[in-house]
Design an enzyme around this catalytic site. Structure first.
Site, mmCIF file in Angstrom:
data_model
loop_
_atom_site.group_PDB
_atom_site.id
_atom_site.type_symbol
_atom_site.label_atom_id
_atom_site.label_comp_id
_atom_site.label_asym_id
_atom_site.label_seq_id
_atom_site.Cartn_x
_atom_site.Cartn_y
_atom_site.Cartn_z
ATOM 1 N N ASN A 112 -46.196 -9.555 7.498
ATOM 2 C CA ASN A 112 -44.776 -9.200 7.599
ATOM 3 C C ASN A 112 -44.710 -7.845 8.308
ATOM 4 O O ASN A 112 -44.977 -6.816 7.705
ATOM 5 C CB ASN A 112 -44.168 -9.119 6.194
ATOM 6 C CG ASN A 112 -42.739 -8.596 6.203
ATOM 7 O OD1 ASN A 112 -42.119 -8.484 7.262
ATOM 8 N ND2 ASN A 112 -42.214 -8.271 5.027
ATOM 9 N N LYS A 158 -42.200 -6.279 9.333
ATOM 10 C CA LYS A 158 -40.974 -5.517 9.051
ATOM 11 C C LYS A 158 -40.404 -4.963 10.369
ATOM 12 O O LYS A 158 -40.505 -5.639 11.391
ATOM 13 C CB LYS A 158 -41.256 -4.416 8.025
ATOM 14 C CG LYS A 158 -41.926 -4.990 6.773
ATOM 15 C CD LYS A 158 -41.952 -4.063 5.598
ATOM 16 C CE LYS A 158 -42.631 -4.756 4.426
ATOM 17 N NZ LYS A 158 -42.611 -3.958 3.210
ATOM 18 N N HIS A 191 -36.461 -11.329 1.048
ATOM 19 C CA HIS A 191 -37.370 -10.197 0.817
ATOM 20 C C HIS A 191 -36.629 -9.123 0.001
ATOM 21 O O HIS A 191 -35.418 -8.939 0.177
ATOM 22 C CB HIS A 191 -37.843 -9.624 2.157
ATOM 23 C CG HIS A 191 -38.946 -8.621 1.987
ATOM 24 N ND1 HIS A 191 -38.707 -7.327 1.625
ATOM 25 C CD2 HIS A 191 -40.292 -8.760 2.087
ATOM 26 C CE1 HIS A 191 -39.878 -6.685 1.525
ATOM 27 N NE2 HIS A 191 -40.847 -7.541 1.796
ATOM 28 N N GLU A 222 -36.415 -6.074 0.312
ATOM 29 C CA GLU A 222 -35.703 -5.086 1.136
ATOM 30 C C GLU A 222 -34.354 -5.642 1.593
ATOM 31 O O GLU A 222 -33.379 -4.898 1.724
ATOM 32 C CB GLU A 222 -36.586 -4.663 2.321
ATOM 33 C CG GLU A 222 -37.728 -3.764 1.840
ATOM 34 C CD GLU A 222 -39.007 -3.827 2.655
ATOM 35 O OE1 GLU A 222 -38.985 -4.332 3.789
ATOM 36 O OE2 GLU A 222 -40.046 -3.375 2.125
ATOM 37 N N GLU A 281 -43.703 -10.708 -5.107
ATOM 38 C CA GLU A 281 -43.895 -9.334 -4.652
ATOM 39 C C GLU A 281 -43.216 -8.373 -5.621
ATOM 40 O O GLU A 281 -41.996 -8.136 -5.515
ATOM 41 C CB GLU A 281 -43.273 -9.143 -3.262
ATOM 42 C CG GLU A 281 -43.888 -10.013 -2.193
ATOM 43 C CD GLU A 281 -43.702 -9.409 -0.809
ATOM 44 O OE1 GLU A 281 -44.690 -9.268 -0.106
ATOM 45 O OE2 GLU A 281 -42.560 -9.061 -0.450
ATOM 46 N N GLY A 288 -45.608 -1.329 -0.431
ATOM 47 C CA GLY A 288 -45.717 -0.125 0.391
ATOM 48 C C GLY A 288 -46.077 1.127 -0.390
ATOM 49 O O GLY A 288 -45.984 2.233 0.127
ATOM 50 N N SER A 345 -48.945 -4.171 -1.278
ATOM 51 C CA SER A 345 -50.144 -3.357 -1.031
ATOM 52 C C SER A 345 -51.434 -4.177 -0.971
ATOM 53 O O SER A 345 -52.488 -3.726 -1.431
ATOM 54 C CB SER A 345 -50.254 -2.237 -2.066
ATOM 55 O OG SER A 345 -49.126 -1.377 -1.978
HETATM 56 P P1 PGA Z 1 -46.907 -4.011 1.806
HETATM 57 O O1 PGA Z 1 -45.595 -4.903 1.983
HETATM 58 O O2 PGA Z 1 -48.090 -4.913 2.025
HETATM 59 O O3 PGA Z 1 -46.807 -2.950 2.873
HETATM 60 O O4 PGA Z 1 -46.880 -3.468 0.422
HETATM 61 C C1 PGA Z 1 -45.545 -6.230 1.541
HETATM 62 C C2 PGA Z 1 -44.184 -6.833 1.804
HETATM 63 O O5 PGA Z 1 -43.167 -6.142 1.623
HETATM 64 O O6 PGA Z 1 -44.073 -8.008 2.206
#
Ligand code: PGA
Length: 252
Positions: free
Chosen positions: A11, A13, A97, A99, A169, A175, A214
């Site tokens: 992903n 982003k 997601h 976000e 998640e 992140g 992560s």
């Molecule tokens: P990350 O993000 O691996 O940077 O923690 C995962 C995601 O939001 O899909």
């Protein structure tokens, strides 16, 4: 043929310009060309999908988007439709997601409509669910995530459900460098699978459940070793060719 083929999804982003995306696609493909036992997908910003189409359409790497609207066309300024994603050779799309839920106020009702629309256009939806830190600390994580799964997927028939991918998640792990322990991730993925059994019976055994938050080359093997984790949704670690290719090798 295993019951559930492993899936590793990147992903990106809101990262990568056109030259950066092209460079990644060419170099990454070279490194993972020999991988035939794992499905791989890169979920990229809309603006670089055409580049990925040029570089990857004929390859083993699938192309995905990170969002879409549920109508195929119409007066919806700023939105992208599933038909448009098909045009870009996308086979997958991330839906819901955290976000998008948090910053763009997407709710379960909207997410359920998007899932249905993706399936109608033969796109594999990767539905994201996960609790925030407060729910985790209050011991309410399982109930919260079960509720999300039910609300987002309730309308689907078992044959539709079978085509959905779910990514667990935990928001506090995204992140932040804080991964859920493999045991906690397994516990939740197993709870998600039992929720799916309640909706779709034995079909639940065929639905792929990913962990995200992560994930990197150093922790993927332990996560993949869990019985209910069928792959990962990878943010930060999917942005760099060497790291993402290593992550894929370590997942095997
Ligand atoms: P990350 O993000 O691996 O940077 O923690 C995962 C995601 O939001 O899909």
């Amino acid at each position: 043929m295993p019951l559930r083929r492993p899936l590793l999804a990147g992903n990106w982003k809101m990262h990568k310009t056109i030259p950066e995306a092209r460079d990644f696609a060419v170099n990454f493909l070279e490194k993972v060309e020999n991988v035939t036992d794992i499905d791989m997908v890169i979920c990229a910003p809309f603006t670089v999908l055409s580049v990925l189409k040029e570089e990857l359409e004929e390859s083993i790497i699938h192309i995905g988007a990170q969002n879409m609207y549920y109508e195929t066309k119409g007066a919806f300024t700023g939105e992208i439709s599933p038909l448009m994603l098909q045009d870009m050779a996308c086979t997958c799309v991330i839906i819901g997601h955290s976000e998008r839920r948090e910053y763009f106020k997407e709710d379960d009702e909207l997410i359920a409509k998007k899932i249905k629309a993706a399936l109608e256009m033969s796109l594999t939806p990767i539905l994201c669910v996960g609790e925030n830190l407060a729910f985790r600390e209050d011991g309410k994580a399982l109930a919260f995530v079960r509720g999300q799964v039910e609300k987002d997927l309730m309308e689907l028939s078992p044959s539709e459900l079978q085509k959905v991918v779910i990514a667990y998640e935990p928001i506090w792990a995204i992140g932040t460098g804080k991964t859920a322990s493999a045991q906690d991730a397994q516990e939740m993925c197993s709870a998600i699978r039992s929720t799916l059994s309640g909706i779709a019976g034995s079909v639940a055994q065929q639905i792929r459940i990913l962990y995200g938050g992560s994930v990197k080359s150093g922790n993927i093997a332990e996560l993949m070793a869990q019985p209910d984790i069928d792959g990962a949704l990878v943010g930060g670690a999917s942005l760099e060719v060497q790291e993402f290719a290593q992550l894929i090798q370590n997942a095997r």
